[in-house]
Design a protein around this motif. Structure first.
Motif, PDB file in Angstrom:
ATOM      1  N   GLU A 111       0.789  -1.233   0.000  1.00 41.87           N
ATOM      2  CA  GLU A 111       0.000   0.000   0.000  1.00 41.87           C
ATOM      3  C   GLU A 111       0.824   1.288   0.000  1.00 41.87           C
ATOM      4  O   GLU A 111       0.386   2.293  -0.557  1.00 41.87           O
ATOM      5  CB  GLU A 111      -0.957   0.016   1.197  1.00 41.87           C
ATOM      6  CG  GLU A 111      -2.055  -1.025   1.124  1.00 41.87           C
ATOM      7  CD  GLU A 111      -3.026  -0.780  -0.020  1.00 41.87           C
ATOM      8  OE1 GLU A 111      -3.380   0.386  -0.286  1.00 41.87           O
ATOM      9  OE2 GLU A 111      -3.427  -1.778  -0.660  1.00 41.87           O
ATOM     10  N   LEU A 112       1.991   1.291   0.632  1.00 41.84           N
ATOM     11  CA  LEU A 112       2.768   2.528   0.686  1.00 41.84           C
ATOM     12  C   LEU A 112       3.081   3.087  -0.709  1.00 41.84           C
ATOM     13  O   LEU A 112       3.011   4.310  -0.902  1.00 41.84           O
ATOM     14  CB  LEU A 112       4.044   2.351   1.513  1.00 41.84           C
ATOM     15  CG  LEU A 112       3.848   2.313   3.029  1.00 41.84           C
ATOM     16  CD1 LEU A 112       5.173   2.070   3.736  1.00 41.84           C
ATOM     17  CD2 LEU A 112       3.193   3.584   3.546  1.00 41.84           C
ATOM     18  N   PRO A 113       3.411   2.242  -1.704  1.00 40.96           N
ATOM     19  CA  PRO A 113       3.656   2.797  -3.048  1.00 40.96           C
ATOM     20  C   PRO A 113       2.445   3.539  -3.625  1.00 40.96           C
ATOM     21  O   PRO A 113       2.620   4.480  -4.409  1.00 40.96           O
ATOM     22  CB  PRO A 113       4.005   1.566  -3.889  1.00 40.96           C
ATOM     23  CG  PRO A 113       4.595   0.610  -2.905  1.00 40.96           C
ATOM     24  CD  PRO A 113       3.786   0.825  -1.642  1.00 40.96           C
ATOM     25  N   LYS A 114       1.251   3.181  -3.221  1.00 44.03           N
ATOM     26  CA  LYS A 114       0.045   3.878  -3.679  1.00 44.03           C
ATOM     27  C   LYS A 114      -0.066   5.278  -3.060  1.00 44.03           C
ATOM     28  O   LYS A 114      -0.887   6.080  -3.484  1.00 44.03           O
ATOM     29  CB  LYS A 114      -1.201   3.065  -3.341  1.00 44.03           C
ATOM     30  CG  LYS A 114      -1.255   1.722  -4.058  1.00 44.03           C
ATOM     31  CD  LYS A 114      -2.432   0.902  -3.597  1.00 44.03           C
ATOM     32  CE  LYS A 114      -2.403  -0.486  -4.229  1.00 44.03           C
ATOM     33  NZ  LYS A 114      -3.471  -1.350  -3.717  1.00 44.03           N
ATOM     34  N   TRP A 156       5.227   6.295  -1.778  1.00 42.07           N
ATOM     35  CA  TRP A 156       6.429   5.701  -1.183  1.00 42.07           C
ATOM     36  C   TRP A 156       7.000   4.641  -2.114  1.00 42.07           C
ATOM     37  O   TRP A 156       6.263   3.923  -2.769  1.00 42.07           O
ATOM     38  CB  TRP A 156       6.106   5.068   0.170  1.00 42.07           C
ATOM     39  CG  TRP A 156       5.703   6.068   1.193  1.00 42.07           C
ATOM     40  CD1 TRP A 156       4.435   6.541   1.422  1.00 42.07           C
ATOM     41  CD2 TRP A 156       6.546   6.751   2.104  1.00 42.07           C
ATOM     42  NE1 TRP A 156       4.455   7.467   2.428  1.00 42.07           N
ATOM     43  CE2 TRP A 156       5.740   7.620   2.870  1.00 42.07           C
ATOM     44  CE3 TRP A 156       7.916   6.706   2.359  1.00 42.07           C
ATOM     45  CZ2 TRP A 156       6.252   8.437   3.868  1.00 42.07           C
ATOM     46  CZ3 TRP A 156       8.428   7.518   3.356  1.00 42.07           C
ATOM     47  CH2 TRP A 156       7.609   8.375   4.099  1.00 42.07           C
ATOM     48  N   LYS A 157       8.311   4.518  -2.118  1.00 39.91           N
ATOM     49  CA  LYS A 157       8.984   3.469  -2.871  1.00 39.91           C
ATOM     50  C   LYS A 157       9.703   2.571  -1.863  1.00 39.91           C
ATOM     51  O   LYS A 157      10.586   3.026  -1.125  1.00 39.91           O
ATOM     52  CB  LYS A 157      10.003   4.071  -3.842  1.00 39.91           C
ATOM     53  CG  LYS A 157      10.766   3.016  -4.606  1.00 39.91           C
ATOM     54  CD  LYS A 157      11.818   3.648  -5.502  1.00 39.91           C
ATOM     55  CE  LYS A 157      12.603   2.536  -6.184  1.00 39.91           C
ATOM     56  NZ  LYS A 157      13.738   3.079  -6.919  1.00 39.91           N
ATOM     57  N   ALA A 158       9.314   1.307  -1.827  1.00 39.64           N
ATOM     58  CA  ALA A 158       9.983   0.359  -0.937  1.00 39.64           C
ATOM     59  C   ALA A 158      11.366   0.062  -1.513  1.00 39.64           C
ATOM     60  O   ALA A 158      11.484  -0.383  -2.650  1.00 39.64           O
ATOM     61  CB  ALA A 158       9.169  -0.922  -0.805  1.00 39.64           C
ATOM     62  N   VAL A 159      12.396   0.346  -0.742  1.00 39.01           N
ATOM     63  CA  VAL A 159      13.764   0.123  -1.216  1.00 39.01           C
ATOM     64  C   VAL A 159      14.411  -1.097  -0.562  1.00 39.01           C
ATOM     65  O   VAL A 159      15.440  -1.569  -1.035  1.00 39.01           O
ATOM     66  CB  VAL A 159      14.652   1.377  -1.035  1.00 39.01           C
ATOM     67  CG1 VAL A 159      14.158   2.514  -1.904  1.00 39.01           C
ATOM     68  CG2 VAL A 159      14.726   1.810   0.420  1.00 39.01           C
ATOM     69  N   GLU A 160      13.782  -1.583   0.503  1.00 40.08           N
ATOM     70  CA  GLU A 160      14.287  -2.799   1.146  1.00 40.08           C
ATOM     71  C   GLU A 160      13.143  -3.453   1.909  1.00 40.08           C
ATOM     72  O   GLU A 160      12.346  -2.774   2.552  1.00 40.08           O
ATOM     73  CB  GLU A 160      15.420  -2.453   2.110  1.00 40.08           C
ATOM     74  CG  GLU A 160      16.083  -3.665   2.730  1.00 40.08           C
ATOM     75  CD  GLU A 160      17.250  -3.270   3.629  1.00 40.08           C
ATOM     76  OE1 GLU A 160      17.351  -3.872   4.709  1.00 40.08           O
ATOM     77  OE2 GLU A 160      18.023  -2.370   3.270  1.00 40.08           O
ATOM     78  N   TYR A 161      13.080  -4.783   1.832  1.00 36.96           N
ATOM     79  CA  TYR A 161      12.073  -5.520   2.581  1.00 36.96           C
ATOM     80  C   TYR A 161      12.619  -6.915   2.847  1.00 36.96           C
ATOM     81  O   TYR A 161      13.073  -7.602   1.936  1.00 36.96           O
ATOM     82  CB  TYR A 161      10.762  -5.629   1.797  1.00 36.96           C
ATOM     83  CG  TYR A 161       9.656  -6.319   2.576  1.00 36.96           C
ATOM     84  CD1 TYR A 161       8.900  -5.609   3.500  1.00 36.96           C
ATOM     85  CD2 TYR A 161       9.394  -7.672   2.409  1.00 36.96           C
ATOM     86  CE1 TYR A 161       7.900  -6.219   4.231  1.00 36.96           C
ATOM     87  CE2 TYR A 161       8.385  -8.298   3.143  1.00 36.96           C
ATOM     88  CZ  TYR A 161       7.648  -7.565   4.048  1.00 36.96           C
ATOM     89  OH  TYR A 161       6.668  -8.172   4.777  1.00 36.96           O
ATOM     90  N   GLY A 162      12.566  -7.326   4.100  1.00 40.21           N
ATOM     91  CA  GLY A 162      12.997  -8.668   4.450  1.00 40.21           C
ATOM     92  C   GLY A 162      13.585  -8.708   5.844  1.00 40.21           C
ATOM     93  O   GLY A 162      13.573  -7.712   6.573  1.00 40.21           O
ATOM     94  N   PRO A 163      14.116  -9.872   6.223  1.00 41.25           N
ATOM     95  CA  PRO A 163      14.674 -10.020   7.571  1.00 41.25           C
ATOM     96  C   PRO A 163      15.940  -9.181   7.729  1.00 41.25           C
ATOM     97  O   PRO A 163      16.721  -9.030   6.787  1.00 41.25           O
ATOM     98  CB  PRO A 163      14.985 -11.516   7.679  1.00 41.25           C
ATOM     99  CG  PRO A 163      14.976 -12.033   6.291  1.00 41.25           C
ATOM    100  CD  PRO A 163      14.173 -11.102   5.452  1.00 41.25           C
ATOM    101  N   ASP A 164      16.098  -8.625   8.935  1.00 43.28           N
ATOM    102  CA  ASP A 164      17.319  -7.877   9.215  1.00 43.28           C
ATOM    103  C   ASP A 164      18.422  -8.845   9.636  1.00 43.28           C
ATOM    104  O   ASP A 164      18.241 -10.067   9.596  1.00 43.28           O
ATOM    105  CB  ASP A 164      17.071  -6.788  10.265  1.00 43.28           C
ATOM    106  CG  ASP A 164      16.704  -7.333  11.639  1.00 43.28           C
ATOM    107  OD1 ASP A 164      16.844  -8.550  11.892  1.00 43.28           O
ATOM    108  OD2 ASP A 164      16.263  -6.518  12.478  1.00 43.28           O
ATOM    109  N   GLY A 165      19.545  -8.344  10.044  1.00 42.93           N
ATOM    110  CA  GLY A 165      20.679  -9.183  10.406  1.00 42.93           C
ATOM    111  C   GLY A 165      20.690  -9.661  11.839  1.00 42.93           C
ATOM    112  O   GLY A 165      21.650 -10.302  12.266  1.00 42.93           O
ATOM    113  N   SER A 166      19.638  -9.392  12.606  1.00 40.62           N
ATOM    114  CA  SER A 166      19.610  -9.798  14.001  1.00 40.62           C
ATOM    115  C   SER A 166      19.336 -11.293  14.127  1.00 40.62           C
ATOM    116  O   SER A 166      18.861 -11.935  13.194  1.00 40.62           O
ATOM    117  CB  SER A 166      18.528  -9.018  14.765  1.00 40.62           C
ATOM    118  OG  SER A 166      17.243  -9.458  14.367  1.00 40.62           O
TER     119      SER A 166
END
Length: 180
Positions: free
Chosen positions: A113-116, A119-129
């Protein structure tokens, strides 16, 4: 480790560093070379803080579930230029849902929804923790803001941690940067 947003000066220092990392690590670090924040225009510190809170509220509206939002205000940090004339706004906050099992769906909803909303998603996924918290980073070039959202699924209770940050503002002539 997720810090309580109300834990005082240490949390503020932590979030300022995240704010800078958020912009420098994203597509908003465009204009004049890597590492330089883009201009967010001219504004007073108070008006820019109000804008960051408005942007946070707009993001909150996309969640689609009920819950409690932390009561934290924006802060002002330096942005690598003359600190008497230039500043950056950061707004850390968190969200604790009434139904924690729905947070995964909220992250997917935000990604879609943010791109609507510009917003442009530039990263999505698990972090390094070790917990592999899901992280979403998005930029809004029109608003000259970036947001970093973490889904802390293994917290008790699970919650979202958010950081909204601006580009580099310049105060109007005759004004000064107010820090808070």
């Amino acid at each position: 480790m997720f810090l309580d947003m109300k834990s005082g000066p240490n949390a503020k220092v932590f979030f300022v560093s995240i704010a800078l990392t958020s912009l420098l690590g994203c597509g908003m670090a465009d204009a004049k070379g890597a590492g330089e924040l883009p201009s967010a225009g001219t504004s007073t510190s108070l008006a820019a803080a109000d804008q960051a809170e408005k942007i946070s509220s707009e993001i909150r509206d996309v969640f689609g579930i009920k819950g409690k939002t932390s009561v934290t205000g924006p802060g002002v940090s330096e942005c690598g230029k003359d600190p008497d004339k230039y500043f950056q706004i950061f707004h850390p906050w968190s969200f604790s849902p009434e139904s924690p099992e729905k947070l995964g769906a909220v992250m997917e909803r935000l990604k879609e929804e943010l791109p609507k909303h510009g917003w442009k998603a530039v990263e999505y996924g698990p972090d390094g923790s070790k917990n592999k918290n899901v992280r979403l980073i998005a930029d809004n070039d029109e608003k000259r803001h970036s947001v970093k959202i973490w889904h802390y699924a293994k917290r008790n209770p699970p919650k979202l941690g958010l950081m909204v940050v601006s580009g580099c503002y310049q105060v109007p002539d005759g004004e000064k940067v107010y820090r808070f």
